[in-house]
Write an enzyme that holds these catalytic residues in place. Structure first.
Site, short mmCIF file in Angstrom:
data_model
loop_
_atom_site.label_atom_id
_atom_site.label_comp_id
_atom_site.label_asym_id
_atom_site.label_seq_id
_atom_site.Cartn_x
_atom_site.Cartn_y
_atom_site.Cartn_z
N ASP A 342 49.14 52.83 32.88
CA ASP A 342 49.17 51.52 32.21
C ASP A 342 48.08 50.63 32.80
O ASP A 342 47.35 51.05 33.70
CB ASP A 342 50.55 50.86 32.38
CG ASP A 342 50.86 50.51 33.83
OD1 ASP A 342 50.05 50.84 34.72
OD2 ASP A 342 51.92 49.91 34.07
N ASP A 344 47.81 46.98 34.65
CA ASP A 344 48.62 45.92 35.25
C ASP A 344 47.76 44.68 35.46
O ASP A 344 46.76 44.73 36.20
CB ASP A 344 49.17 46.39 36.61
CG ASP A 344 49.96 47.69 36.49
OD1 ASP A 344 51.03 47.66 35.88
OD2 ASP A 344 49.47 48.74 36.99
N ASP A 449 51.03 45.73 31.35
CA ASP A 449 52.00 44.81 31.96
C ASP A 449 51.28 43.50 32.24
O ASP A 449 50.22 43.50 32.89
CB ASP A 449 52.53 45.37 33.30
CG ASP A 449 53.50 46.52 33.10
OD1 ASP A 449 53.94 46.74 31.96
OD2 ASP A 449 53.82 47.19 34.10
N1 DCT Z 1 55.28 48.74 42.32
C1 DCT Z 1 56.10 48.71 43.43
N2 DCT Z 1 57.32 49.31 43.37
C2 DCT Z 1 57.72 49.93 42.24
C3 DCT Z 1 56.89 49.97 41.11
C4 DCT Z 1 55.68 49.36 41.18
O1 DCT Z 1 55.76 48.16 44.47
N3 DCT Z 1 58.92 50.50 42.22
C5 DCT Z 1 53.98 48.10 42.42
C6 DCT Z 1 53.00 49.03 43.02
C7 DCT Z 1 52.10 49.43 41.94
C8 DCT Z 1 52.24 48.33 40.91
O2 DCT Z 1 53.50 47.75 41.13
C9 DCT Z 1 52.04 48.79 39.51
O3 DCT Z 1 52.99 49.80 39.19
P1 DCT Z 1 52.57 51.09 38.39
O4 DCT Z 1 51.74 50.74 37.23
O5 DCT Z 1 53.82 51.87 38.16
O6 DCT Z 1 51.74 51.88 39.49
P2 DCT Z 1 50.21 52.24 39.55
O7 DCT Z 1 49.91 52.46 40.98
O8 DCT Z 1 49.42 51.23 38.82
O9 DCT Z 1 50.19 53.64 38.82
P3 DCT Z 1 49.43 54.04 37.47
O10 DCT Z 1 48.01 54.21 37.86
O11 DCT Z 1 50.05 55.31 37.04
O12 DCT Z 1 49.65 52.94 36.48
MG MG Z 2 49.69 50.84 36.75
#
Ligand code: DCT
Ligand code: MG
Length: 525
Positions: A342, A344, A449
């Site tokens: 996604d 963010d 997001d």
């Molecule tokens: N986060 C966290 N705890 C979680 C979920 C998320 O601290 N349970 C934080 C860390 C990463 C950030 O939010 C964004 O979440 P994701 O989009 O799920 O992670 P990402 O590292 O951006 O992974 P991706 O590259 O797959 O989007």
């Molecule tokens: Mg992400």
């Protein structure tokens, strides 16, 4: 009626029975308990049973509560001549519901407390230390004696250049399965081990390389040993063929479907998404409906160039809603990843308060431009400042929305779609089938997001949303275990001085914690 039965009939649990439940059996009930808040467990390993009995009796005489057996009621673990790694490995075998809350202490805390006649405050030197590891051959000249690998990901640098992918892929899969099973202990053990291996500047080539590394417990060692010897992990091999694992993995790949729903569908006998979609008697949430509708697109990874196009769109729209609004990319892309699941984005305004209302306005505009495929707004849930959550995994309270954006392929860097500028759409073998479909339909559904952050909390939100997940968990654990502080995406609270610590940048937060600053690209823990 015996005296025990008489007491029971009055609703009173006899003292001895209560003690037994907490593992407090033995001959010590004769001593008066003076310190009720803590329950000590003395580890026999490397200490011997007679010394252990002596120490336990001494503590009881001084009014401490001491458990004969390990249980969830234990708060302080006292050991002699053991490293943190050794004791942590042992704890993993004890099936504790929340091992993180335990104080793992050296005998020095015990002797200081006995000397003082009361439990002394836990200082850094009382806590169990990591085993030290020998430096790499190439580092010998530059390192004075030993290299120390911290148990906390926030004290290690982990770039995307993972030298131990073969091990970490396997361990991540096992961790994922433990998370499905709600087996928190093993999930934490595998996740921490994975994260330590990702930080190593060298590949593990033999079991000796694990010597002195933190967080590598027995169950992890078994996996690594098998991988080194056989090249495959039998546990993973059987998991990949396991009906339940396959179904959980498939079902949770749909946006809006969590493990609970996946398990329900599995229990109903479904094994494919087609079977589920075909059923008329299943009610889906709006999110799940969108998840099925845009399934192929969402399953494809989001590319960096696509993320950049999304920032451009959101930046333009948000700028029309509040002139001082700023859009900041976080998550995996901020850590330097080339792909993600996604995008963010944090939205903040220079002047605090201007961000109010921006999200709803931006969403309406996206909708009017025909760019909104799905949107789920979650309103802010924190009215006044409250203490940061003690949970390392807690969600924050910001207003946010989870959306699916319709991204026009013409806005994305042409090279990523194999197109020369202005050229006609041609399907080629170089693209995947799904990429070719995106070419034909001219757009791709992208998960985004958006998080609305008041400027005063921006640094904390940026740090929290930049990840990785393990980095964030260890940062919070470090705060509470080493600093008596509480950290979340809104702020940092110092329990020692009972005040919130302000920060305008991530560097300031690291400084508050006495940590060396770690760049986002080095937080791929
Ligand atoms: N986060 C966290 N705890 C979680 C979920 C998320 O601290 N349970 C934080 C860390 C990463 C950030 O939010 C964004 O979440 P994701 O989009 O799920 O992670 P990402 O590292 O951006 O992974 P991706 O590259 O797959 O989007
Ligand atoms: Mg992400």
């Amino acid at each position: 009626m015996s005296s025990v039965e008489k007491l029971a009939s009055l609703g009173i649990t006899p003292k001895r029975r209560k003690q037994k439940e907490e593992g407090l059996c033995g001959s010590h009930s004769q001593y008066e308990v003076r310190f009720r808040d803590l329950l000590i467990y003395v580890v026999e390993r490397k200490m011997g049973s007679s010394r252990r009995m002596f120490l336990m009796d001494l503590a009881r005489k001084k009014g401490f509560r001491v458990a004969d057996i390990m249980s969830d009621s234990v708060t302080h673990i006292v050991t002699e001549n053991n490293s943190w790694n050794e004791i942590w490995d042992w704890i993993q075998t004890q099936k504790m519901s929340d091992a993180d809350k335990l104080n793992l202490l050296d005998i020095s805390w015990f002797t200081d407390s006995m000397g003082a006649g009361k439990p002394v405050d836990i200082k850094e030197h009382h806590r169990l230390q990591m085993q030290k590891i020998q430096p790499l051959q190439s580092d010998v000249s530059s390192t004075s004696s030993v290299t120390h690998v911290s148990q906390y990901a926030c004290q290690r640098k982990s770039t995307l250049d993972n030298k131990n992918k073969i091990f970490t892929d396997t361990l991540e899969l096992l961790a994922e399965n433990c998370e499905f099973d709600e087996n928190a202990g093993s999930f934490v053990a595998y996740s921490r081990a994975t994260s330590v291996l990702k930080s190593l500047p060298y590949p593990i080539t033999g079991m000796n390389d694990l010597e002195g590394l933190p967080c590598i417990g027995d169950q992890t060692r078994v996996i690594i040993e098998e991988l080194l010897e056989e090249g495959v992990c039998s546990k993973v091999e059987s998991l990949l063929c396991d009906e339940k694992y396959k179904a959980r993995k498939l079902f949770t790949s749909v946006f809006g479907v969590g493990v609970k729903t996946a398990d329900k569908w599995y229990g109903l006998g479904f094994r494919t998404l087609e079977e589920i979609k075909a059923r008329k008697d299943i009610t889906f949430t709006k999110m799940q409906k969108a998840g099925f509708l845009y399934y192929e697109d969402i399953l494809q990874a989001v590319k960096k160039s696509e993320a950049e196009a999304v920032i451009q769109i959101i930046g333009d729209i948000v700028g029309q809603c509040a002139p001082d609004a700023k859009v900041t990319l976080t998550g995996g892309f901020r850590r330097g990843k080339e792909v993600g699941h996604d995008v963010d984005l944090l939205i903040t305004c220079l002047e605090e308060g201007n961000e109010e209302g921006v999200l709803h306005k931006a969403i309406s505009k996206l909708d009017r431009h025909g760019l909104l495929l799905f949107c789920d707004v979650v309103e802010a849930t924190m009215e006044k400042r409250q203490l940061p959550s003690r949970k390392y995994d807690a969600m924050d309270h910001f207003q946010k929305c989870f959306l699916i954006l319709k991204l026009d392929k013409r806005l994305v860097n042409k090279r990523d779609y194999g197109l020369a500028s202005g050229s006609a759409v041609r399907l080629t073998d170089k693209r995947t089938e799904d990429e070719n479909k995106t070419m034909i339909k001219g757009w791709k559904a992208i998960r985004v997001d958006l998080v609305i952050v008041p400027s005063q909390q921006f640094a904390y939100a940026l740090l929290g949303w930049s990840g990785s997940r393990q980095f964030e968990r260890d940062l919070r654990r470090y705060c509470s275990q080493e600093k008596r502080m509480l950290l979340d995406n809104h702020g940092l609270y110092d329990k020692n001085t009972q005040e919130f610590l302000k920060a305008e940048t991530e560097e300031e937060i690291f400084a508050h914690l006495g940590l060396e600053y770690i760049e986002p690209q080095e937080r791929n823990a």
